[in-house]
Design a protein around this motif. Structure first.
Motif, mmCIF file in Angstrom:
data_model
loop_
_atom_site.group_PDB
_atom_site.id
_atom_site.type_symbol
_atom_site.label_atom_id
_atom_site.label_comp_id
_atom_site.label_asym_id
_atom_site.label_seq_id
_atom_site.Cartn_x
_atom_site.Cartn_y
_atom_site.Cartn_z
ATOM 1 N N THR A 185 0.837 -1.205 0.000
ATOM 2 C CA THR A 185 0.000 0.000 0.000
ATOM 3 C C THR A 185 0.868 1.250 0.000
ATOM 4 O OG1 THR A 185 -1.726 -1.168 1.213
ATOM 5 C CG2 THR A 185 -1.836 1.226 1.199
ATOM 6 N N LEU A 186 1.963 1.221 0.752
ATOM 7 C CA LEU A 186 2.859 2.370 0.807
ATOM 8 C C LEU A 186 3.416 2.693 -0.575
ATOM 9 C CD1 LEU A 186 4.360 4.407 2.684
ATOM 10 C CD2 LEU A 186 6.220 2.730 2.776
ATOM 11 N N LEU A 187 3.831 1.667 -1.305
ATOM 12 C CA LEU A 187 4.371 1.873 -2.647
ATOM 13 C C LEU A 187 3.295 2.398 -3.593
ATOM 14 C CD1 LEU A 187 6.615 1.622 -4.737
ATOM 15 C CD2 LEU A 187 6.015 -0.789 -5.009
ATOM 16 N N GLU A 188 2.110 1.839 -3.504
ATOM 17 C CA GLU A 188 1.016 2.270 -4.377
ATOM 18 C C GLU A 188 0.620 3.717 -4.096
ATOM 19 O OE1 GLU A 188 -2.028 -0.546 -3.627
ATOM 20 O OE2 GLU A 188 -1.054 -2.181 -4.740
ATOM 21 N N MET A 246 16.740 8.858 -2.462
ATOM 22 C CA MET A 246 16.866 8.930 -1.011
ATOM 23 C C MET A 246 16.130 10.149 -0.454
ATOM 24 S SD MET A 246 17.950 7.415 1.649
ATOM 25 C CE MET A 246 19.129 6.218 1.027
ATOM 26 N N TYR A 247 16.212 11.255 -1.153
ATOM 27 C CA TYR A 247 15.514 12.477 -0.725
ATOM 28 C C TYR A 247 14.008 12.229 -0.676
ATOM 29 C CZ TYR A 247 13.771 17.296 -0.889
ATOM 30 O OH TYR A 247 13.108 18.474 -0.624
ATOM 31 N N GLN A 248 13.471 11.638 -1.721
ATOM 32 C CA GLN A 248 12.038 11.367 -1.761
ATOM 33 C C GLN A 248 11.663 10.319 -0.720
ATOM 34 O OE1 GLN A 248 10.407 13.387 -3.291
ATOM 35 N NE2 GLN A 248 11.239 13.939 -5.279
ATOM 36 N N ALA A 292 9.028 8.791 4.413
ATOM 37 C CA ALA A 292 9.197 8.282 5.774
ATOM 38 C C ALA A 292 8.733 9.303 6.807
ATOM 39 C CB ALA A 292 10.659 7.913 6.012
ATOM 40 N N ALA A 293 9.028 10.578 6.557
ATOM 41 C CA ALA A 293 8.632 11.637 7.489
ATOM 42 C C ALA A 293 7.117 11.814 7.521
ATOM 43 C CB ALA A 293 9.308 12.949 7.106
ATOM 44 N N ASN A 294 6.478 11.609 6.385
ATOM 45 C CA ASN A 294 5.020 11.804 6.307
ATOM 46 C C ASN A 294 4.228 10.595 6.797
ATOM 47 O OD1 ASN A 294 5.196 14.421 5.250
ATOM 48 N ND2 ASN A 294 5.384 13.654 3.148
ATOM 49 N N THR A 295 4.779 9.412 6.613
ATOM 50 C CA THR A 295 4.033 8.191 6.952
ATOM 51 C C THR A 295 4.495 7.557 8.260
ATOM 52 O OG1 THR A 295 5.570 6.765 5.734
ATOM 53 C CG2 THR A 295 3.715 7.705 4.503
ATOM 54 N N PHE A 296 5.685 7.900 8.728
ATOM 55 C CA PHE A 296 6.307 7.311 9.914
ATOM 56 C C PHE A 296 6.574 5.809 9.749
ATOM 57 C CE2 PHE A 296 3.773 10.922 11.450
ATOM 58 C CZ PHE A 296 4.780 11.690 12.022
ATOM 59 N N ASP A 297 6.485 5.331 8.517
ATOM 60 C CA ASP A 297 6.768 3.923 8.230
ATOM 61 C C ASP A 297 8.163 3.839 7.612
ATOM 62 O OD1 ASP A 297 6.756 1.260 7.690
ATOM 63 O OD2 ASP A 297 4.854 1.244 6.582
ATOM 64 N N THR A 298 9.152 4.048 8.445
ATOM 65 C CA THR A 298 10.521 4.145 7.946
ATOM 66 C C THR A 298 11.039 2.819 7.402
ATOM 67 O OG1 THR A 298 11.344 3.780 10.193
ATOM 68 C CG2 THR A 298 11.123 6.055 9.467
ATOM 69 N N PHE A 299 10.700 1.713 8.074
ATOM 70 C CA PHE A 299 11.219 0.411 7.651
ATOM 71 C C PHE A 299 10.774 0.084 6.226
ATOM 72 C CE2 PHE A 299 10.861 -4.230 7.272
ATOM 73 C CZ PHE A 299 12.166 -4.593 7.536
ATOM 74 N N ALA A 300 9.466 0.140 5.985
ATOM 75 C CA ALA A 300 8.944 -0.192 4.661
ATOM 76 C C ALA A 300 9.439 0.795 3.606
ATOM 77 C CB ALA A 300 7.415 -0.209 4.688
ATOM 78 N N THR A 301 9.550 2.067 3.999
ATOM 79 C CA THR A 301 9.990 3.093 3.047
ATOM 80 C C THR A 301 11.387 2.798 2.527
ATOM 81 O OG1 THR A 301 8.635 4.822 4.062
ATOM 82 C CG2 THR A 301 10.520 5.536 2.746
ATOM 83 N N TYR A 302 12.307 2.494 3.436
ATOM 84 C CA TYR A 302 13.689 2.308 3.006
ATOM 85 C C TYR A 302 13.908 0.925 2.371
ATOM 86 C CZ TYR A 302 14.600 6.732 5.206
ATOM 87 O OH TYR A 302 14.571 8.071 5.522
ATOM 88 N N ILE A 303 13.028 -0.027 2.650
ATOM 89 C CA ILE A 303 13.055 -1.282 1.904
ATOM 90 C C ILE A 303 12.725 -0.996 0.433
ATOM 91 C CG2 ILE A 303 11.820 -3.446 1.499
ATOM 92 C CD1 ILE A 303 13.794 -3.668 3.740
ATOM 93 N N ILE A 304 11.724 -0.158 0.216
ATOM 94 C CA ILE A 304 11.328 0.209 -1.145
ATOM 95 C C ILE A 304 12.446 0.992 -1.833
ATOM 96 C CG2 ILE A 304 9.734 1.610 -2.515
ATOM 97 C CD1 ILE A 304 7.582 0.929 -0.394
ATOM 98 N N VAL A 305 13.049 1.933 -1.100
ATOM 99 C CA VAL A 305 14.159 2.711 -1.652
ATOM 100 C C VAL A 305 15.310 1.789 -2.056
ATOM 101 C CG1 VAL A 305 15.974 4.384 -1.088
ATOM 102 C CG2 VAL A 305 13.605 4.857 -0.453
ATOM 103 N N GLY A 306 15.631 0.830 -1.183
ATOM 104 C CA GLY A 306 16.700 -0.123 -1.494
ATOM 105 C C GLY A 306 16.382 -0.949 -2.724
#
Length: 213
Positions: A2-5, A167-169, A174-188
């Motif tokens: 859902t985060l990615l979508e 990384m900037y995006q 991450a700042a807006n959703t507070f879901d840092t783990f999932a965010t940086y998995i997607i970034v990776g």
């Protein structure tokens, strides 16, 4: 997922900026690195000195410092965005390491080939371009491949200067959703989309060159 979508357009924009910065820096650093590698192997003392100074400066200063120098100091004289400052810094930083790889490749070529080319009427530049560099690049491919992959990963430096990269995006999401783990998995995962094909292509080139050798 859902985060990615929900934030796909944001990640896609960052991916596009990262890919663009990586391509520009890759081409620029290869050209600059090759130029300074050639300077380091010429007979001219001042040319060798210039090449050595360039390589030592940019190899031994952290990429972040170089980036901030362009973003905070140079940008006051020459107007540039964070994307431009980061890409220029990435190009200069990587070119110093590429110069060392190419120089090692040049030194691996039998000096007699340059001497023979000069004896047959070729200029230094012609002999370097036609005879020496093609062989030097074959030797340097594994090292160059590693530098290109490092370049893509180092492009995350743009995030520190508002470069709108992946990384900037990711930081914004991450700042807006507070879901840092999932965010940086997607970034990776987005970084892997660039680095894995590049890694496999470098390995393919190595195998092809070994077969021709």
């Amino acid at each position: 997922m859902t985060l990615l979508e929900d934030h796909f357009s944001v990640f896609a924009q960052g991916f596009g900026h990262t890919l663009l910065a990586s391509i520009i820096a890759l081409i620029g650093s290869l050209v600059l690195g090759t130029f300074f590698a050639i300077l380091q192997v010429t007979k001219s003392k001042w040319a060798r000195g210039l090449g050595n100074v360039y390589v030592q400066i940019f190899r031994n200063i952290p990429l972040l410092i170089i980036t901030l120098f362009f973003y905070l100091a140079v940008a006051k004289v020459i107007k540039m965005t964070g994307f431009t400052a980061g890409t220029v810094a990435l190009t200069l930083y990587t070119s110093a390491f590429i110069a060392e790889s190419v120089r090692a490749g040049i030194l691996s070529v039998d000096p007699g080939q340059m001497e023979g080319a000069r004896a047959n009427g070729l200029s230094f530049a012609q002999a370097m371009r036609v005879i020496v560099l093609p062989q030097a690049f074959r030797v340097a491919i594994p090292s160059l491949g590693n530098q290109f992959i490092n370049l893509v990963k180092n492009s995350s430096i743009l995030a520190f200067v508002g470069g709108l990269d992946l990384m900037y995006q990711g930081n914004l999401v991450a700042a807006n959703t507070f879901d840092t783990f999932a965010t940086y998995i997607i970034v990776g995962a987005f970084y892997l989309i660039i680095t894995l094909p590049l890694s496999y292509y470098i390995q393919y080139l190595e195998r092809q060159l070994k077969q021709k050798a």
